[in-house]
Design a protein around this motif. Structure first.
Motif, mmCIF file in Angstrom:
data_model
loop_
_atom_site.group_PDB
_atom_site.id
_atom_site.type_symbol
_atom_site.label_atom_id
_atom_site.label_comp_id
_atom_site.label_asym_id
_atom_site.label_seq_id
_atom_site.Cartn_x
_atom_site.Cartn_y
_atom_site.Cartn_z
ATOM 1 N N ARG A 263 0.838 -1.202 0.000
ATOM 2 C CA ARG A 263 0.000 0.000 0.000
ATOM 3 C C ARG A 263 0.874 1.254 0.000
ATOM 4 N NH1 ARG A 263 -5.498 -0.699 1.189
ATOM 5 N NH2 ARG A 263 -6.055 -2.803 1.911
ATOM 6 N N ARG A 264 0.296 2.370 -0.446
ATOM 7 C CA ARG A 264 1.093 3.590 -0.575
ATOM 8 C C ARG A 264 1.650 4.068 0.758
ATOM 9 N NH1 ARG A 264 -2.170 7.484 -4.867
ATOM 10 N NH2 ARG A 264 -1.908 6.130 -6.703
ATOM 11 N N TRP A 265 0.836 3.902 1.811
ATOM 12 C CA TRP A 265 1.278 4.383 3.115
ATOM 13 C C TRP A 265 2.233 3.408 3.805
ATOM 14 C CZ3 TRP A 265 0.027 0.582 6.444
ATOM 15 C CH2 TRP A 265 -1.084 -0.225 6.147
ATOM 16 N N ALA A 266 2.263 2.160 3.346
ATOM 17 C CA ALA A 266 3.002 1.127 4.065
ATOM 18 C C ALA A 266 4.516 1.352 4.077
ATOM 19 C CB ALA A 266 2.663 -0.246 3.489
ATOM 20 N N PRO A 267 5.159 1.695 2.952
ATOM 21 C CA PRO A 267 6.606 1.902 3.005
ATOM 22 C C PRO A 267 7.029 3.005 3.969
ATOM 23 C CG PRO A 267 5.890 1.622 0.744
ATOM 24 C CD PRO A 267 4.655 1.754 1.560
ATOM 25 N N ALA A 268 6.266 4.106 3.990
ATOM 26 C CA ALA A 268 6.606 5.190 4.916
ATOM 27 C C ALA A 268 6.474 4.716 6.363
ATOM 28 C CB ALA A 268 5.703 6.391 4.659
ATOM 29 N N MET A 269 5.419 3.957 6.643
ATOM 30 C CA MET A 269 5.250 3.424 7.989
ATOM 31 C C MET A 269 6.388 2.468 8.336
ATOM 32 S SD MET A 269 2.390 0.791 9.473
ATOM 33 C CE MET A 269 3.365 -0.525 8.717
ATOM 34 N N ALA A 270 6.771 1.616 7.374
ATOM 35 C CA ALA A 270 7.849 0.661 7.622
ATOM 36 C C ALA A 270 9.164 1.386 7.916
ATOM 37 C CB ALA A 270 8.000 -0.265 6.419
ATOM 38 N N LEU A 271 9.455 2.412 7.142
ATOM 39 C CA LEU A 271 10.683 3.172 7.379
ATOM 40 C C LEU A 271 10.668 3.845 8.751
ATOM 41 C CD1 LEU A 271 11.218 4.780 3.855
ATOM 42 C CD2 LEU A 271 12.635 3.013 4.941
ATOM 43 N N ALA A 272 9.499 4.359 9.146
ATOM 44 C CA ALA A 272 9.391 5.001 10.458
ATOM 45 C C ALA A 272 9.616 3.981 11.581
ATOM 46 C CB ALA A 272 8.028 5.668 10.602
ATOM 47 N N LEU A 273 9.027 2.796 11.453
ATOM 48 C CA LEU A 273 9.192 1.775 12.492
ATOM 49 C C LEU A 273 10.621 1.222 12.504
ATOM 50 C CD1 LEU A 273 5.781 -0.056 12.052
ATOM 51 C CD2 LEU A 273 6.524 1.261 14.047
ATOM 52 N N ALA A 274 11.226 1.085 11.315
ATOM 53 C CA ALA A 274 12.614 0.647 11.260
ATOM 54 C C ALA A 274 13.534 1.690 11.888
ATOM 55 C CB ALA A 274 13.029 0.368 9.818
ATOM 56 N N ALA A 275 13.225 2.962 11.650
ATOM 57 C CA ALA A 275 14.004 4.033 12.276
ATOM 58 C C ALA A 275 13.857 4.010 13.792
ATOM 59 C CB ALA A 275 13.572 5.390 11.720
ATOM 60 N N ALA A 276 12.635 3.725 14.272
ATOM 61 C CA ALA A 276 12.426 3.620 15.720
ATOM 62 C C ALA A 276 13.233 2.457 16.296
ATOM 63 C CB ALA A 276 10.940 3.438 16.010
ATOM 64 N N SER A 277 13.292 1.352 15.578
ATOM 65 C CA SER A 277 14.099 0.220 16.032
ATOM 66 C C SER A 277 15.574 0.580 16.059
ATOM 67 C CB SER A 277 13.879 -0.988 15.112
ATOM 68 O OG SER A 277 12.533 -1.403 15.136
ATOM 69 N N PHE A 278 16.021 1.289 15.023
ATOM 70 C CA PHE A 278 17.414 1.714 14.960
ATOM 71 C C PHE A 278 17.750 2.650 16.119
ATOM 72 C CE2 PHE A 278 20.474 4.876 13.072
ATOM 73 C CZ PHE A 278 21.591 4.058 13.146
ATOM 74 N N ALA A 279 16.849 3.589 16.398
ATOM 75 C CA ALA A 279 17.070 4.506 17.521
ATOM 76 C C ALA A 279 17.086 3.756 18.842
ATOM 77 C CB ALA A 279 15.982 5.586 17.532
ATOM 78 N N GLY A 280 16.187 2.775 18.989
ATOM 79 C CA GLY A 280 16.174 1.980 20.207
ATOM 80 C C GLY A 280 17.449 1.198 20.384
ATOM 81 N N CYS A 281 17.999 0.684 19.295
ATOM 82 C CA CYS A 281 19.270 -0.056 19.347
ATOM 83 C C CYS A 281 20.401 0.856 19.794
ATOM 84 C CB CYS A 281 19.551 -0.657 17.976
ATOM 85 S SG CYS A 281 21.039 -1.675 17.891
ATOM 86 N N LEU A 282 20.468 2.052 19.217
ATOM 87 C CA LEU A 282 21.532 2.999 19.582
ATOM 88 C C LEU A 282 21.390 3.428 21.040
ATOM 89 C CD1 LEU A 282 21.708 5.351 16.455
ATOM 90 C CD2 LEU A 282 23.262 3.483 17.052
#
Length: 623
Positions: A322-341
């Motif tokens: 879906r059009r909104w899905a990639p943006a949501m995925a990138l946001a959640l992946a970024a949140a995971s990356f921030a949590g890791c750091l």
């Protein structure tokens, strides 16, 4: 001019493979995680030394050795304890990083494009601790969504990967098997799913058995290996819990990421059909839980990154449409990356430093093509271990030519001095999470091939625990079967094996108490050691479920003037040594009994109540 015909399918697959491996190599180099090269002294380096020494010396697992890792565990420790095993481990690490990067990029590119997938994966791959687990998840999702013609081969590959990993790091192997085994039944129609699951299971078992035999293990020991693995993996949550209050936010953030991705999977049209959607949700939930479990038991900066380090790459390989899905995925992946750091206390610059990472990769991979560099690293490591774990000439002389076990943890000393190492089954005694594991170590000292000497070193283990309280059966066997052989050094002493010199236990009475209430410890007679069997403090009932999905409550024992020490609930009933008559115990700081005149059992949260039964016994040790 005639148009160039499109490449044939085999040619196209070969081209895609070459491109994927090339991109995987570049991604692995640009996101390279620093590894240790030269051997060192210390707790973790010592068990890594033990893994390499066990492989080098052909020591059997199962009844012979039991640990978090298996007979191929040395592949995960690429330090140069030995030139050959160090090179193979380093090469294996490089292949895993390149291969996993290639697979993840290939699958992420289907939604984010080649350039977008490259840029999205570059930072999160730096914090990816277990690439094979995320690759398993990615391949399972591909099977669920696309059902490619190669599905039987991919299912077999997943089974082989799981079987292999069980021989490396047991918990990772179990996680891989759980992710694949739980999701494969949802691939396609039920009959096809059963066939794929059966193929996966056959390859998992076949690879496990083949790998076991190829590493020189006896087939008859495989059952013992499985039993030990169950005790080690299951007991970890009961014995090793620790919490850093500064990381209390981890669980809530991880839950939000899991929930957000789960809702996205459910709503996204990429997953065709209810069965496939259910399968992806199951795979995602199992993966997220295993990441959470890996980081929440030892909830400190070193382990909490495991909660988030694998979620980011996993989110990016999901087939968002879906059009909104990639943006949501990138946001959640970024949140995971921030949590890791944030969990690891790292800055963005630590993860996104391509030039520095390439430089580190080139330097750390150089020993693969330089025998001189390998020799330099091995010699440097030997000097470093000897500098920290220096043995006095008298202690060293007593060990030369004899088989030697090292207690409680500093195995690296046996490697540095080239001793005839004969390990106890548990490489490091703090992993005696259950009474059966404690008996396994103690039984090794009763056998005819028991080590002739024990090199006893610094007595601390982990979390303020005492090794003699972790492994009480082993501690009593040491006193019964070994004596001080030479004048002790400053940090080490050598113990010589003698004939058994302990009497049968003499009951001293019992006491009934509750958490938080002190009990007096009886005094020993001449040449006696007093110990106590504690029942009622073990993990049971509802706490067993808590331990399975989270972790058990911490236990501790207050020894009065001897301080408060963490204890392992699974071995409290084995008989913890408490008091020893003058001249009966080993000299300080190596003594087995903490000389406690009273004891008070504590449970996290200040819990009181709950019946505890303590039975006291004395054993006479012949001088």
């Amino acid at each position: 001019m005639t148009a160039t015909p499109p490449p044939s399918p085999p040619a196209a697959r070969r081209t895609a493979l070459v491109v994927g491996l090339g991109v995987g190599l570049l991604l692995a180099a640009l996101s390279w995680q620093t590894i240790g090269e030269a051997p060192q002294a210390g707790l973790d380096p010592s068990w890594q030394a033990g893994l390499h020494m066990a492989a080098h010396d052909g020591i059997a697992w199962g009844r012979g050795l039991a640990f978090t890792y298996g007979p191929l565990g040395w592949l995960r420790s690429p330090a140069f304890w030995f030139g050959q095993s160090g090179s193979l481990a380093l090469l294996y690490l490089a292949v895993i990083r390149v291969g996993s990067s290639a697979v993840l990029w290939t699958l992420a590119a289907r939604r984010f494009g080649r350039a977008g997938a490259f840029l999205a994966l570059l930072p999160v791959l730096w914090g990816l601790p277990e690439p094979t687990l995320v690759v398993t998840f990615a391949v399972v999702v591909r099977l669920l969504v696309d059902e490619p013609p190669s599905a039987p081969q991919l299912a077999a590959a997943l089974g082989a990967l799981g079987g292999l990993e069980v021989l490396e790091k047991i918990s990772v192997g179990v996680s891989i098997l759980l992710v694949a085994g739980a999701a494969l039944p949802f691939v396609g129609p039920p009959r096809r799913a059963v066939a794929l699951w059966a193929r996966w299971a056959v390859w998992a078992v076949a690879t496990l058995i083949a790998g076991w035999l190829l590493t020189g293990q006896a087939l008859s020991d495989l059952g013992a290996y499985a039993t030990n693995a169950g005790d080690v993996v299951g007991g970890y949550s009961q014995a090793m819990a620790v919490d850093d209050p500064a990381l209390a936010w981890n669980g809530q953030v991880a839950a939000l990421i899991w929930l957000g991705v789960g809702i996205g999977i459910y709503l996204d049209a990429a997953v065709a059909g209810r069965r496939a959607t259910a399968g992806v949700l199951v795979a995602w939930t199992v993966l997220a839980f295993m990441c959470f479990k890996a980081g929440i038991v030892r909830h400190d900066r070193g382990h909490s990154v495991l909660i988030f380090g694998m979620l980011g790459p996993a989110i990016l390989v999901l087939p968002w449409r879906r059009r909104w899905a990639p943006a949501m995925a990138l946001a959640l992946a970024a949140a995971s990356f921030a949590g890791c750091l944030q969990s690891g206390g790292n800055a963005v610059g630590d993860a996104v430093s391509p030039v520095a990472h390439v430089r580190d990769a080139a330097r750390q991979l150089a020993p693969l093509v330089s025998a001189e560099r390998r020799g330099v690293l091995e010699r440097a490591g030997r000097r470093a271990v000897i500098a920290r774990d220096a043995l006095s000439p008298s202690v060293l002389a007593d060990l030369r030519g004899r088989t030697v076990a090292v207690l409680p943890t500093e195995i690296a000393a046996a490697w540095a001095y080239d001793l005839r190492w004969r390990p106890l089954p548990l490489l490091q005694g703090y992993q005696a999470y259950t009474s059966r594991l404690d008996r396994l170590d103690a039984g090794a000292l009763r056998r005819g091939d028991a080590p002739e000497r024990i090199l006893a070193g610094p007595t601390g283990t982990v979390d303020g625990r005492l090794w003699s309280l972790d492994t009480p059966l082993l501690a009593r066997e040491v006193l019964c079967r070994y004596v001080l052989g030479v004048r002790q050094g400053r940090r080490w002493l050598a113990l010589d094996r003698v004939s058994p010199r302990c009497s049968s236990p003499r009951p001293l009475g019992s006491a009934h108490t509750i958490w938080g209430r002190s009990v007096d410890v009886p005094a020993p007679r001449r040449h006696e050691v007093v110990y106590a069997r504690v029942t009622g403090a073990q993990v049971r009932g509802a706490e067993t479920i808590r331990s399975l999905f989270y972790k058990a409550y911490e236990r501790a024992i207050d020894l009065g003037t001897r301080g408060v020490h963490r204890v392992v609930p699974g071995t409290l009933a084995d008989g913890i040594p408490l008091r020893a008559a003058r001249g009966t115990d080993l000299p300080r700081p190596f003594s087995v009994a903490p000389q406690a005149t009273g004891l008070r059992l504590l449970r996290a949260g200040g819990e009181t109540g709950g019946r505890l039964d303590i039975a006291f016994f004395a054993v006479r040790i012949r001088p």
